[in-house]
Design a protein around this motif. Structure first.
Motif, PDB file in Angstrom:
ATOM      1  N   GLN A 155      25.813 -14.224 -14.090  1.00  0.00           N
ATOM      2  CA  GLN A 155      27.236 -14.411 -14.385  1.00  0.00           C
ATOM      3  C   GLN A 155      27.554 -13.770 -15.724  1.00  0.00           C
ATOM      4  OE1 GLN A 155      27.683 -18.769 -14.040  1.00  0.00           O
ATOM      5  NE2 GLN A 155      29.401 -18.262 -12.693  1.00  0.00           N
ATOM      6  N   VAL A 156      28.680 -13.103 -15.810  1.00  0.00           N
ATOM      7  CA  VAL A 156      29.190 -12.665 -17.112  1.00  0.00           C
ATOM      8  C   VAL A 156      30.574 -13.291 -17.211  1.00  0.00           C
ATOM      9  CG1 VAL A 156      29.832 -10.715 -18.568  1.00  0.00           C
ATOM     10  CG2 VAL A 156      27.847 -10.533 -17.068  1.00  0.00           C
ATOM     11  N   LYS A 157      30.657 -14.307 -18.080  1.00  0.00           N
ATOM     12  CA  LYS A 157      31.856 -15.143 -18.089  1.00  0.00           C
ATOM     13  C   LYS A 157      32.952 -14.571 -18.973  1.00  0.00           C
ATOM     14  CE  LYS A 157      29.200 -19.333 -17.193  1.00  0.00           C
ATOM     15  NZ  LYS A 157      28.486 -20.421 -17.864  1.00  0.00           N
ATOM     16  N   VAL A 158      33.568 -13.498 -18.515  1.00  0.00           N
ATOM     17  CA  VAL A 158      34.723 -12.936 -19.216  1.00  0.00           C
ATOM     18  C   VAL A 158      35.818 -12.739 -18.172  1.00  0.00           C
ATOM     19  CG1 VAL A 158      33.425 -11.824 -21.070  1.00  0.00           C
ATOM     20  CG2 VAL A 158      33.781 -10.596 -18.929  1.00  0.00           C
ATOM     21  N   TRP A 213      37.453 -10.374 -17.184  1.00  0.00           N
ATOM     22  CA  TRP A 213      37.487  -9.111 -16.454  1.00  0.00           C
ATOM     23  C   TRP A 213      36.479  -9.058 -15.313  1.00  0.00           C
ATOM     24  CZ3 TRP A 213      36.961  -9.570 -21.795  1.00  0.00           C
ATOM     25  CH2 TRP A 213      38.172  -9.473 -22.496  1.00  0.00           C
ATOM     26  N   ILE A 259      29.834  -4.527 -19.949  1.00  0.00           N
ATOM     27  CA  ILE A 259      29.581  -5.504 -18.870  1.00  0.00           C
ATOM     28  C   ILE A 259      28.328  -5.081 -18.101  1.00  0.00           C
ATOM     29  CG2 ILE A 259      30.440  -6.374 -16.642  1.00  0.00           C
ATOM     30  CD1 ILE A 259      33.304  -6.276 -17.974  1.00  0.00           C
TER      31      ILE A 259
END
Lengths: 430, 430
Positions: free
Chosen positions: A116-119, A121, A152
């Protein structure tokens, strides 16, 4: 890597006048020229596969590869149309926006668990078979120009790496160890000193040292000065002891160590009038209204010194150094550093507030490694000949690197060496 | 002082059973006995002038004087009725509450301007003729038992005093000054050192010192050690450099210096999971989301060292000292202290981050004054014989005392002496 971008370009006027010529423009100038620049001849770059004009908006779907990523193509398209439509029709580009952006590729290592990349976008990151599918959304011109997409992708790779190296645990590898030694005393020194009133626990992991232990600490410092710092010709500097977060952003401590800082905030204003009500409340109740206080402060912009080196690096910002002036060798012992730790705090050997000397050096790669070796030799002398303790040294990939996802093999040369001594009161040597 | 209190006492059951006997109780037992205890015979204490029973509530109006203040009478009444009604009728006191409380008196000094105490319990403070009328409201049992009323009255007096002494300005009084001396150099040292890259401004009022100025500072420290600390037999201690606000609450720095602290907050949790989204955001945007960060921290519970002494005083908490062990004389130079100042910051002589030695002593009044005199003698020697500078010393009532309203004449004996040196680059000697 395959990329599919759906973007919107908004213009200053309706695009009616360009509608007729646009298919030709796409075919002859954009796909075959603009999007070919810099792409090796036998390779695919990017191309517009679909477009539509709605009033003053141009909607495009761009497919592409790493040779020309569609978001770069999209930025290129903006500049191109801006100039072309500006000259021919007096129409300017108002705004660009990427609604959806799909990126799929086969990673070198497969992630062990969901990434997960919690941003805002990132819409989703999925693994399908051997492929990772990253769906991005709502990228504005800042996001595109400031390379959020690249970051990202890098972040995804870092997280896969970190999973591979065992997540947040630190990587430990023995280099050398001394002979086992028979302890002369096996009590817990902190407990003993506390009992005698030599030290007192001021706060979690924070100790006050009365004259006898203060003398012991100063003696340790004298040993370091005499055996290491003076013979190796390090020079004293006095470095600031509160570090702006912007400096740590550049050294990677933000975000790597964000969970361990003691953050520093200034009052919103110095104006005593502003503090009058707070003073009244405290004076009347003899209590501190902590939540109210929080609202009277700025957001934190700094933290208590975590390591002395970041301000030192910052000193050299925008300076160019001549090789003949290298290496630079300094030390600092002008204040404390602080680290918040979840657990494992114990006595004066595992603390939040550190009293220490930091030595810092800067040079060519060979100089840096040479100095490190000389330091290790000196440390050995101290531990073996002066302190006569049982100790060992090990490569340790620091947890902040691990957490920031930088744990590759290449990090070892610039990695950390830990010097560990056995504390007999703990029993086990492990 | 005249006091009129309107209070409500809520009981566990309707007061029907006591209604008949209550007038007698008020006349015979409460006003003539309970409220007379401890009041000199010729003086008025407190008395109930009006009362009413409404269901399970007793409403009383109590008038009184300083010999027995109505809120103390009210607390006394609670205990009395609690016991009496409990025994006779099985009725207990649930709750007490003062809706309105008027206090009027003629102050020693008249305030120069309107006095405000900004706490929820103060409705208004007015001046009518020579009288101050303080109207309080909504005092619950905590407010009454924890002496909020007394503290509000003291706060009013402090504010009148502070107005009389010129508000927030500090009180300055010359003790001694050296001869005028011809400067050997009249440039601004900070400017000069900055130009040469010897020092660099790291943040507002925060400087980095390279080896040459670091050596100068250490030489100053050596002078202090050789001329003051060693001959007067002060011993080194190592004091914590972050101070819990609760410690400052006891030393008066909270609220006195609340506008000048660099506050320290810990993360709400160390858990890396909790910080993952923050790390993602920073890694992707290369920006720090400051407001989001603020929400990830606890309310501030501490501040960067402001003066070294509070942790030293705290060390002696709950310890009793024998006179034969006095005086205690220590010094600390184990870290930096920080003070936020509104303006007037300049170079390395007016800073936010201080590198300094603090000497602290504790003894009988005579010992304390004797040590102070010896210190002043030594300082004189240093300024006159070693540094050979133009300087003076003065009594200064520190602004934190001024702000906390403690500026009376009696403070001078325990007040502050400032040693001030003329900086030739500033031109004027004032």
């Amino acid at each position: 890597m395959k990329f599919v971008l759906e973007g919107v370009m908004e213009f200053s006027k309706p695009l009616e006048p360009v509608k007729l010529d646009f298919p030709k423009l796409v075919a002859k100038e954009i796909n075959s020229e603009l999007f070919k620049k810099g792409v090796p001849q036998e390779q695919e770059g990017s191309r517009i596969v679909h477009w539509a004009i709605e009033g003053s908006k141009l909607l495009v779907t761009i497919e592409g590869t790493t040779y020309l990523r569609p978001h770069d193509a999209f930025l290129r398209l903006r500049n191109f149309l801006s100039e072309k439509f500006g000259k021919d029709y007096g129409i300017g580009v108002r705004n660009i926006f990427v609604r959806d952006y799909e990126i799929r590729y086969t990673p070198k290592k497969l992630p062990k668990e969901a990434i997960q990349v919690k941003v805002p976008w990132v819409k989703s990151i999925e693994l399908k078979g051997n492929e990772i599918i990253i769906k991005l959304q709502n990228l504005d011109s800042t996001a595109l120009e400031d390379r959020y997409v690249e970051r990202i992708l890098r972040r995804v790779e870092e997280k896969i790496d970190a999973q591979a190296y065992g997540g947040k645990a630190e990587h430990w590898e023995l280099i050398w160890k001394s002979k086992e030694k028979k302890p002369v005393w096996d009590k817990d020194p902190s407990e003993e000193m506390e009992k005698r009133g030599w030290i007192k626990r001021f706060d979690v992991g924070v100790w006050l040292y009365t004259p006898i232990p203060a003398k012991i600490l100063r003696t340790m410092q004298q040993i370091a000065l005499k055996e290491v710092i003076k013979p190796l010709k390090f020079e004293e500097v006095i470095l600031p002891k509160v570090t702006p977060l912007e400096v740590w952003l550049r050294t990677g401590h933000v975000p790597g160590s964000s969970n361990s800082f003691f953050y520093v905030s200034k009052p919103l204003t110095y104006d005593p009038e502003y503090w009058e009500g707070f003073a009244d409340y405290v004076k009347v109740t003899n209590k501190i209204p902590y939540e109210e206080l929080k609202e009277k402060l700025e957001a934190p912009r700094a933290g208590v010194c975590f390591a002395q080196c970041p301000p030192f690096y910052w000193y050299f910002e925008k300076k160019s150094l001549q090789e003949e002036n290298l290496p630079i060798k300094v030390w600092d012992a002008s204040g404390t550093s602080m680290r918040w730790e979840a657990g494992g705090l114990h006595g004066i050997e595992r603390v939040c507030e550190f009293h220490r000397i930091e030595i810092i050096w800067l040079g060519t790669k060979d100089q840096a490694i040479d100095i490190r070796e000389k330091l290790v030799e000196r440390y050995k002398q101290i531990f073996e000949k002066i302190l006569d303790i049982e100790w060992r040294m090990a490569w340790v990939t620091p947890w902040y690197m691990a957490q920031a996802g930088q744990v590759g093999e290449a990090e070892k040369e610039k990695g950390t060496i830990d010097f560990e001594a056995w504390l007999p009161f703990r029993g086990s040597r492990e």
